[in-house]
Design an enzyme around this catalytic site. Structure first.
Site: not given
Ligand SMILES: [Ca+2]
Ligand SMILES: [Ca+2]
Length: 205
Positions: A48, A58-59, A78, A104
């Protein structure tokens, strides 16, 4: 207490059948062959990339060159992932647009995910594995095999499963047993029947 109650409540998590209408799931690629689709409790191995609304990444498991594995449907990821990665084939690619309340939330995450962020994920399912076997807790507690759990049986089970040094204060097996009975003995007849028991009770291979 936390261990036992967690065992009892693990099956109450993630029973949401329909995805939240605000979650956007776009199938980018679907393989022609699809022998198996993801269901709750499966072990998923994914690649991903996650980005924010402004396109900032972000990742990414691709960048680490290491796929990410987790069990779906047990509250480990999540909600946007819990709902957005079901019914998916091996090799399938999906884009998920996850609203804050399925991500989040208003808290964000560290200094990586700002408060109230919508999350954009490009995902690719690499593998589906079976759920790890779950012990039949009902059978383990029901020592006289009469298909109902008495207070004595629950107390014995807790004493056996919990280290002796925590059997004090609010970790007292009698107090824990009372809490379990308040929660589980729905008709208050002093026994937890098979139907009343909310924890794992099916034999699995
Ligand atoms: Ca019994
Ligand atoms: Ca009962």
């Amino acid at each position: 207490m936390k261990v036992i109650l967690a065992l009892f409540s693990v099956f109450l998590v993630g029973r949401c059948a329909e995805p939240d209408p605000e979650l956007k799931i776009e199938v980018v690629f679907k393989p022609e062959e699809c022998e198996r689709k993801t269901v709750e409790k499966d072990m998923l191995t994914m690649h991903y990339t996650g980005t924010l609304e402004d396109g900032k990444e972000f990742d990414s498991s691709y960048k680490r060159n290491q796929p990410f594995s987790f069990q779906i449907g047990v509250g480990h990821v999540i909600k946007g992932w819990e709902q957005g990665l079901l019914d998916m084939c091996i090799g399938e690619k999906r884009k998920l647009i996850i609203p804050p309340h399925l991500g989040y939330g208003e808290a964000g995450a560290g200094d990586v995910i700002p408060a109230g962020a919508t999350l954009y994920f490009e995902t690719e399912l690499l593998e589906i594995g079976d759920a790890p076997p779950m012990q039949n807790i009902f059978k383990a507690i029901d020592s006289n095999d009469d298909q109902q759990l008495s207070r004595e049986e629950v107390v014995d089970y807790i004493k056996k499963e919990m280290p002796a040094d925590v059997s004090s204060g609010d970790q007292n097996p009698d107090i824990i047993t009372e809490e379990i009975f308040q929660h589980e003995d729905k008709d208050h007849d002093g026994f937890i029947s098979y139907e009343e028991f909310s924890g794992p009770k099916h034999d699995e291979l």
